[in-house]
Design an enzyme around this catalytic site. Structure first.
Site, short mmCIF file in Angstrom:
data_model
loop_
_atom_site.label_atom_id
_atom_site.label_comp_id
_atom_site.label_asym_id
_atom_site.label_seq_id
_atom_site.Cartn_x
_atom_site.Cartn_y
_atom_site.Cartn_z
N SER A 124 0.55 -0.97 -0.34
CA SER A 124 0.04 0.56 -0.07
C SER A 124 0.70 1.21 0.15
CB SER A 124 -0.81 -0.05 1.36
OG SER A 124 -1.54 1.05 1.00
N TYR A 148 -1.72 -0.56 10.61
CA TYR A 148 -2.49 -1.59 9.19
C TYR A 148 -0.97 -0.94 8.09
CZ TYR A 148 -3.98 -1.33 4.56
OH TYR A 148 -3.51 -1.97 3.30
N LYS A 152 1.91 -3.85 6.57
CA LYS A 152 2.11 -3.36 5.09
C LYS A 152 4.17 -3.64 5.25
CE LYS A 152 -1.67 -4.34 3.17
NZ LYS A 152 -1.88 -5.60 2.51
P1 NAD Z 1 -11.29 -6.84 1.00
O1 NAD Z 1 -11.22 -7.05 2.13
O2 NAD Z 1 -12.58 -6.81 -0.03
O3 NAD Z 1 -10.54 -7.76 0.69
C1 NAD Z 1 -9.65 -9.14 1.24
C2 NAD Z 1 -10.05 -10.17 1.34
O4 NAD Z 1 -9.08 -11.47 2.45
C3 NAD Z 1 -11.30 -10.59 1.48
O5 NAD Z 1 -11.94 -11.60 1.05
C4 NAD Z 1 -11.68 -11.06 3.34
O6 NAD Z 1 -12.64 -12.39 3.54
C5 NAD Z 1 -9.90 -11.92 3.03
N1 NAD Z 1 -9.13 -12.52 4.95
C6 NAD Z 1 -8.57 -11.31 5.37
N2 NAD Z 1 -7.97 -11.48 6.08
C7 NAD Z 1 -7.94 -12.95 5.98
C8 NAD Z 1 -7.35 -14.40 6.66
N3 NAD Z 1 -6.95 -13.96 7.79
N4 NAD Z 1 -7.24 -15.57 5.78
C9 NAD Z 1 -8.15 -15.54 4.35
N5 NAD Z 1 -8.72 -14.68 4.00
C10 NAD Z 1 -9.04 -13.69 4.92
O7 NAD Z 1 -10.03 -6.13 0.58
P2 NAD Z 1 -9.46 -5.08 -0.84
O8 NAD Z 1 -9.86 -3.75 -1.25
O9 NAD Z 1 -9.76 -6.19 -1.93
O10 NAD Z 1 -7.76 -5.13 -0.48
C11 NAD Z 1 -6.84 -5.95 -0.87
C12 NAD Z 1 -5.46 -6.20 -0.47
O11 NAD Z 1 -5.05 -4.90 -1.14
C13 NAD Z 1 -5.47 -6.13 1.17
O12 NAD Z 1 -4.31 -6.87 1.53
C14 NAD Z 1 -5.66 -4.53 1.26
O13 NAD Z 1 -4.55 -4.30 2.89
C15 NAD Z 1 -4.27 -3.86 0.24
N6 NAD Z 1 -4.52 -3.20 0.07
C16 NAD Z 1 -6.31 -2.25 -0.21
C17 NAD Z 1 -6.27 -1.17 -0.69
C18 NAD Z 1 -8.13 -0.17 -0.81
O14 NAD Z 1 -8.09 0.93 -0.48
N7 NAD Z 1 -8.39 -1.67 -1.21
C19 NAD Z 1 -4.91 -0.12 -0.62
C20 NAD Z 1 -3.72 -0.46 -0.80
C21 NAD Z 1 -3.75 -2.24 -0.24
N1 UFG Z 2 -12.64 11.62 2.84
C1 UFG Z 2 -13.16 12.05 2.77
N2 UFG Z 2 -14.25 12.07 3.58
C2 UFG Z 2 -14.79 10.56 4.17
C3 UFG Z 2 -13.67 9.40 4.06
C4 UFG Z 2 -12.46 9.91 3.21
O1 UFG Z 2 -13.46 13.62 2.65
O2 UFG Z 2 -16.03 10.15 4.07
C5 UFG Z 2 -11.12 12.32 2.07
C6 UFG Z 2 -9.98 11.85 2.95
O3 UFG Z 2 -9.43 12.34 4.06
C7 UFG Z 2 -8.89 12.13 1.82
C8 UFG Z 2 -9.76 10.75 0.57
O4 UFG Z 2 -10.87 11.55 1.07
O5 UFG Z 2 -8.61 12.95 1.86
C9 UFG Z 2 -9.16 9.95 0.88
O6 UFG Z 2 -9.28 8.71 1.64
P1 UFG Z 2 -9.92 7.50 1.62
O7 UFG Z 2 -9.91 7.07 3.04
O8 UFG Z 2 -10.74 6.73 0.44
O9 UFG Z 2 -8.45 7.17 1.34
P2 UFG Z 2 -7.01 6.99 2.00
O10 UFG Z 2 -6.50 7.83 1.01
O11 UFG Z 2 -7.42 7.53 3.08
O12 UFG Z 2 -7.16 5.57 2.38
C10 UFG Z 2 -6.60 4.65 1.10
C11 UFG Z 2 -6.55 3.37 1.68
C12 UFG Z 2 -5.44 2.90 2.84
C13 UFG Z 2 -4.88 2.92 1.84
C14 UFG Z 2 -4.46 4.17 1.06
C15 UFG Z 2 -3.58 3.67 0.64
O13 UFG Z 2 -7.84 3.01 2.50
O14 UFG Z 2 -5.47 1.52 3.59
O15 UFG Z 2 -5.41 4.74 0.65
O16 UFG Z 2 -2.56 3.51 -0.76
F1 UFG Z 2 -2.82 2.44 2.33
#
Ligand code: NAD
Ligand code: UFG
Length: 336
Positions: A124, A148, A152
């Protein structure tokens, strides 16, 4: 290639499964469904025309992982499984470290024991902390302020050590910026539990009328309009990055890090405006205090991914919000 997709029932994983199947790979999903719904498998099959092999299990359960590796001849792993809510990680650090770090250690151990050493890992942009300059390059200093992000960073460091110790490992660490959007079919998309934490799903629920208004966290950042700027990336582009990263793995690859972002930042208010246009709905909002832990600006320099993976994000913000809205409006209750 038979690819084990941990967390493949989730948001990014499900979109990646579709592209893997369409590219001719066999897919085996390993997921405990803690943040996903089994209906997603029917939807993936509707899109790709192929069934999804699914093993329900938890990466914290090493014996379950061993059974999967004993039963199937797995060529590579894309590791999405993990918990991802920053705020939750601050209040429940042990659960986050156990799930993300301990679970990942189990997985890598079982992979090594079975001679499966090709891995693509979901990291991330959170690991960059609050950078001093933009765009963010992969070699920027790493720091993070929450469990979190720490989880990572720990996994990244573990994998870098593993890659150094044993040159047979071929590893890509993908640092995602802000994934949004949905498959253009409207059949799969993000389905958060309860009230969304992230901007795009929150805005989508305001557009649906389920939430009265958006709270914009901070209107006094040093940005174009005072609201936070992020590099939103279409989930289909992100999924495609995984396919490209998988194909780029080879014996000389080692452990490499790639940013997956578009290179362009948009403010909260720009996202709100784009969403209002795509949905034809009003998005009422009010500016409130900054959210603790948020940074002002984040956007990627995606040059390395472009040069080394041959990957480039194709969709702009208009496409992202259009696809996000199609999914949300056609599935107001998600996969339920
Ligand atoms: P998500 O929650 O939709 O998908 C994660 C999946 O992993 C889910 O289906 C959940 O059931 C499964 N899971 C969680 N813990 C588990 C465990 N212990 N064993 C087996 N399965 C498990 O999330 P996503 O948005 O698809 O994110 C996928 C990956 O990308 C995550 O590792 C997340 O940290 C990373 N990531 C996501 C974002 C974002 O904003 N969505 C940003 C950066 C990184
Ligand atoms: N925001 C609002 N109102 C809301 C939600 C978000 O104003 O209700 C704003 C936040 O302050 C930020 C922007 O929208 O400026 C994006 O916020 P998000 O929560 O959508 O995303 P972040 O950038 O805070 O974080 C996301 C994921 C993290 C990841 C990061 C970088 O949630 O897990 O992107 O990949 F680490």
């Amino acid at each position: 290639m038979l690819v084990l997709v941990t967390g493949g029932a989730g948001y990014i994983g499900s979109h990646t499964c579709v592209l893997l199947q369409e590219a001719g790979h066999e897919v085996l999903v390993f997921d405990n469904l803690s943040n996903s719904h089994p209906e997603v498998f029917n939807r993936i099959t509707q899109i790709s025309g192929q069934p999804v092999a699914f093993s329900e299990g938890d990466i914290r359960d090493k014996a379950a992982l061993e059974r999967v590796f004993n039963q199937f001849d797995i060529d590579a792993v894309i590791h999405f499984a993990g918990l991802k809510v920053v705020g939750e990680s601050i209040s429940e650090p042990l659960r986050y470290y156990q799930n993300n770090v301990e679970g990942s250690l189990n997985l890598f151990d079982v992979m090594a024991a079975n001679g499966c050493k090709k891995l693509v890992f979901s990291s991330s942009a959170n690991v960059y902390g609050d950078p001093d300059s933009f765009p963010i390059k992969e070699d920027f200093p790493l720091s993070t302020f929450n469990p979190y992000g720490q989880s990572k960073l720990m996994i990244e460091n573990i994998l870098k050590d593993v890659g150094r110790a044993d040159p047979d490992w071929e590893i890509s660490l993908l640092r995602y910026f802000n994934p949004v959007g949905a498959h253009p079919s409207g059949l799969i998309g993000e389905d958060p539990n309860g009230i969304p934490n992230n901007l795009m799903p929150y805005v989508a629920q305001v557009a649906l009328g389920r939430l009265p208004q958006l709270n914009v966290f901070g209107g006094d950042y040093p940005t174009i309009d005072g609201t936070g700027v992020r590099d939103y990336i279409h989930v289909m582009d992100l999924a495609d990055g995984h396919l490209k990263a998988l194909s780029a793995l080879n014996k000389k690859h080692g452990c490499e890090v790639y940013n997956l972002g578009t290179g362009k930042g948009y403010s909260v208010l720009q996202v709100v405006e784009a969403f209002a246009q795509a949905s034809g709905r009003d998005i009422p909002y009010q500016i409130v205090d900054r959210r603790s832990g948020d940074i002002a600006i984040s956007y990627a320099d995606p040059t390395r991914s472009q040069e080394k993976l041959g990957w480039r994000a194709q969709s702009g913000l208009a496409q992202m919000v259009e696809d996000h809205w199609r999914w949300q409006s056609e599935n107001p209750d998600g996969f339920e």
